[in-house]
Design an enzyme around this catalytic site. Structure first.
Site, PDB file in Angstrom:
ATOM      1  N   SER A 124     -17.831  29.149  26.625  1.00 55.41           N
ATOM      2  CA  SER A 124     -19.120  28.747  27.182  1.00 55.41           C
ATOM      3  C   SER A 124     -19.020  27.383  27.836  1.00 55.41           C
ATOM      4  O   SER A 124     -18.232  26.527  27.411  1.00 55.41           O
ATOM      5  CB  SER A 124     -20.121  28.686  26.023  1.00 55.41           C
ATOM      6  N   TYR A 148     -22.724  25.204  17.899  1.00 55.53           N
ATOM      7  CA  TYR A 148     -22.364  26.380  18.698  1.00 55.53           C
ATOM      8  C   TYR A 148     -21.233  26.037  19.671  1.00 55.53           C
ATOM      9  O   TYR A 148     -20.188  26.691  19.703  1.00 55.53           O
ATOM     10  CB  TYR A 148     -23.589  26.894  19.478  1.00 55.53           C
ATOM     11  N   LYS A 152     -17.141  27.255  19.759  1.00 52.80           N
ATOM     12  CA  LYS A 152     -16.450  27.851  20.907  1.00 52.80           C
ATOM     13  C   LYS A 152     -15.192  27.048  21.237  1.00 52.80           C
ATOM     14  O   LYS A 152     -14.128  27.608  21.525  1.00 52.80           O
ATOM     15  CB  LYS A 152     -17.374  27.885  22.136  1.00 52.80           C
TER      16      LYS A 152
HETATM   17  N1  LIG Z   1     -25.521  34.793  26.924  1.00 53.36           N
HETATM   18  C1  LIG Z   1     -25.136  33.548  27.162  1.00 53.36           C
HETATM   19  O1  LIG Z   1     -25.914  32.738  27.659  1.00 53.36           O
HETATM   20  C2  LIG Z   1     -23.722  33.106  26.850  1.00 53.36           C
HETATM   21  C3  LIG Z   1     -23.201  31.956  27.488  1.00 53.36           C
HETATM   22  C4  LIG Z   1     -21.917  31.546  27.181  1.00 53.36           C
HETATM   23  C5  LIG Z   1     -21.156  32.261  26.260  1.00 53.36           C
HETATM   24  N2  LIG Z   1     -21.678  33.354  25.652  1.00 53.36           N
HETATM   25  C6  LIG Z   1     -20.851  34.072  24.664  1.00 53.36           C
HETATM   26  O2  LIG Z   1     -20.641  35.401  25.095  1.00 53.36           O
HETATM   27  C7  LIG Z   1     -20.580  36.276  23.982  1.00 53.36           C
HETATM   28  C8  LIG Z   1     -21.556  37.410  24.197  1.00 53.36           C
HETATM   29  O3  LIG Z   1     -22.861  36.874  24.352  1.00 53.36           O
HETATM   30  P1  LIG Z   1     -24.141  37.778  24.575  1.00 53.36           P
HETATM   31  O4  LIG Z   1     -25.097  36.991  25.380  1.00 53.36           O
HETATM   32  O5  LIG Z   1     -23.734  39.117  25.022  1.00 53.36           O
HETATM   33  O6  LIG Z   1     -24.703  37.812  23.086  1.00 53.36           O
HETATM   34  P2  LIG Z   1     -25.233  39.051  22.231  1.00 53.36           P
HETATM   35  O7  LIG Z   1     -25.823  38.479  20.988  1.00 53.36           O
HETATM   36  O8  LIG Z   1     -26.072  39.930  23.055  1.00 53.36           O
HETATM   37  O9  LIG Z   1     -23.865  39.813  21.881  1.00 53.36           O
HETATM   38  C9  LIG Z   1     -23.027  39.413  20.839  1.00 53.36           C
HETATM   39  C10 LIG Z   1     -22.712  40.648  20.011  1.00 53.36           C
HETATM   40  O10 LIG Z   1     -21.863  40.267  18.928  1.00 53.36           O
HETATM   41  C11 LIG Z   1     -22.332  40.886  17.742  1.00 53.36           C
HETATM   42  N3  LIG Z   1     -21.890  40.036  16.630  1.00 53.36           N
HETATM   43  C12 LIG Z   1     -22.321  38.794  16.296  1.00 53.36           C
HETATM   44  N4  LIG Z   1     -21.641  38.330  15.234  1.00 53.36           N
HETATM   45  C13 LIG Z   1     -20.757  39.290  14.885  1.00 53.36           C
HETATM   46  C14 LIG Z   1     -19.786  39.402  13.860  1.00 53.36           C
HETATM   47  N5  LIG Z   1     -19.590  38.425  12.980  1.00 53.36           N
HETATM   48  N6  LIG Z   1     -19.070  40.549  13.785  1.00 53.36           N
HETATM   49  C15 LIG Z   1     -19.270  41.560  14.659  1.00 53.36           C
HETATM   50  N7  LIG Z   1     -20.181  41.506  15.646  1.00 53.36           N
HETATM   51  C16 LIG Z   1     -20.914  40.381  15.766  1.00 53.36           C
HETATM   52  C17 LIG Z   1     -23.828  41.012  17.910  1.00 53.36           C
HETATM   53  O11 LIG Z   1     -24.375  42.071  17.141  1.00 53.36           O
HETATM   54  C18 LIG Z   1     -23.957  41.284  19.406  1.00 53.36           C
HETATM   55  O12 LIG Z   1     -23.947  42.669  19.691  1.00 53.36           O
HETATM   56  C19 LIG Z   1     -20.878  35.432  22.749  1.00 53.36           C
HETATM   57  O13 LIG Z   1     -19.655  35.096  22.138  1.00 53.36           O
HETATM   58  C20 LIG Z   1     -21.554  34.207  23.318  1.00 53.36           C
HETATM   59  O14 LIG Z   1     -21.335  33.065  22.518  1.00 53.36           O
HETATM   60  C21 LIG Z   1     -22.932  33.806  25.941  1.00 53.36           C
END
Ligand SMILES: NC(=O)c1ccc[n+]([C@@H]2O[C@H](COP(=O)([O-])OP(=O)(O)OC[C@H]3O[C@@H](n4cnc5c(N)ncnc54)[C@H](O)[C@@H]3O)[C@@H](O)[C@H]2O)c1
Length: 336
Positions: A124, A148, A152
């Site tokens: 991120s 958070y 990362k």
């Molecule tokens: N959406 C954003 O703004 C953003 C920005 C930068 C980075 N990210 C990163 O991208 C990734 C995906 O983000 P997203 O927006 O799709 O989030 P999201 O919450 O929609 O998806 C994350 C998924 O991981 C699953 N999960 C969480 N903890 C878990 C665990 N311990 N074991 C198994 N499954 C688990 C959740 O059920 C969910 O389906 C994340 O790692 C997030 O940190 C997201």
């Protein structure tokens, strides 16, 4: 390729699964469904014609991971699973280090022992310091200001050291800026639990009448219209970036860190105006004070993504607004 997609029922993961299947890859999703719905599997199947394999699994469940890797051979892993709410991470840091760091270690440990050497990790832009000058390059100082972002960055460091120790590893950490929008079919999208913290889902819920009004936090930033500037990227472009990363790792070893953004800053007011114009819906809004911790401007330098991945964003701000609103209208309560 046979790809394990952790967190694949989530927002970004589900879009990437659609892109992976469209490119002919075979996927298995592992997700504990803590922030997603199994309905996403049916939606991915409706778009791409194939229902992905699915395993309900927490990343911290080491025996469960062993079983999965014993049963199936994977050529690569896309690791999305994790928790992602900045404010929650301040209130409950252990949840973040446990899910994001311990979960990643358990996954990498099992993967390594089963000979999986290719991995794409969801990082991120929150790893960059608050004072980084935009456009932010990958070699800008890293100084996350909340648990958070630190979780990362810790995983990036772990991966870097794993690559130093294992010459055969091929890893790319993708630092996303602000993913928004949804698949143009309106079948998959972002389904935030509770009141959204981010601008686009908030706009959608105000437009849908679920929230009363939008507050624009801060009108006196030193930006062209006084409101804060971010780099919003369409989730379809993000998904495509993951495919390119996977291709890149076919012929490149070691650890790679790459920004995924548009390289263009968009202010809150610009987004608000575009959303109303494109979707022909009024957004009641008011202007408020700056929120503590918010920065004036963050956008990516995308030269490296262009150079190493041959990737550039294709979707415009109007596409982001249109697709986000279509998803919201077709799924007023997310996947429920
Ligand atoms: N959406 C954003 O703004 C953003 C920005 C930068 C980075 N990210 C990163 O991208 C990734 C995906 O983000 P997203 O927006 O799709 O989030 P999201 O919450 O929609 O998806 C994350 C998924 O991981 C699953 N999960 C969480 N903890 C878990 C665990 N311990 N074991 C198994 N499954 C688990 C959740 O059920 C969910 O389906 C994340 O790692 C997030 O940190 C997201």
């Amino acid at each position: 390729m046979k790809v394990l997609v952790t967190g694949g029922t989530g927002y970004i993961g589900s879009h990437t699964c659609v892109a992976l299947q469209a490119a002919g890859h075979e996927i298995t999703i592992a997700d504990n469904l803590s922030n997603s719905s199994p309905e996403a599997l049916a939606r991915i199947a409706r778009i791409s014609g194939t229902r992905p394999g699915f395993q309900a699994l927490d990343m911290r469940d080491a025996p469960g991971l062993e079983k999965l890797f014993d049963a199936q051979c994977f050529d690569a892993i896309m690791h999305f699973a994790g928790v992602k709410a900045v404010a929650e991470s301040v209130a409950d840091p252990l949840k973040y280090y446990s899910n994001n760091v311990m979960g990643s270690i358990a996954l990498f440990d099992s993967a390594l022992r089963h000979g999986v050497t290719r991995l794409v990790f969801s990082s991120s832009a929150t790893v960059y310091g608050e004072n980084s000058r935009s456009p932010i390059r990958e070699d800008a100082p890293v100084a996350p200001v909340n648990p958070y972002g630190r979780s990362k960055h810790m995983v990036e460091e772990i991966l870097t050291e794993m690559c130093r120790a294992n010459a055969g590893l091929r890893v790319m950490a993708l630092r996303y800026f602000n993913p928004v929008g949804a698949h143009p079919s309106g079948l998959v999208g972002e389904a935030p639990v509770g009141t959204p913290n981010n601008l686009m889902p908030y706009l959608c819920q105000v437009a849908a009448g679920r929230l009363e009004e939008l507050t624009v936090f801060g009108t006196d930033y030193p930006t062209p219209d006084g409101t804060a500037v971010r780099d919003y990227i369409h989730v379809m472009d993000l998904a495509e970036g993951h495919l390119r990363a996977l291709e890149f790792l076919e012929s490149h070893g070691g650890m790679h860190l790459v920004n995924l953004g548009t390289g263009r800053g968009t202010s809150v007011l610009e987004m608000l105006t575009a959303f109303q114009r494109v979707n022909q819906v009024p957004i009641p809004h008011r202007f408020g004070a700056r929120r503590p911790g918010d920065t004036k401007e963050t956008f990516a330098d995308v030269a490296l993504a262009d150079r190493v991945l041959g990737w550039r964003t294709q979707y415009s701000l109007d596409d982001m607004c249109r697709d986000a609103w279509r998803w919201q209208k077709m799924n007023p309560k997310g996947y429920e």
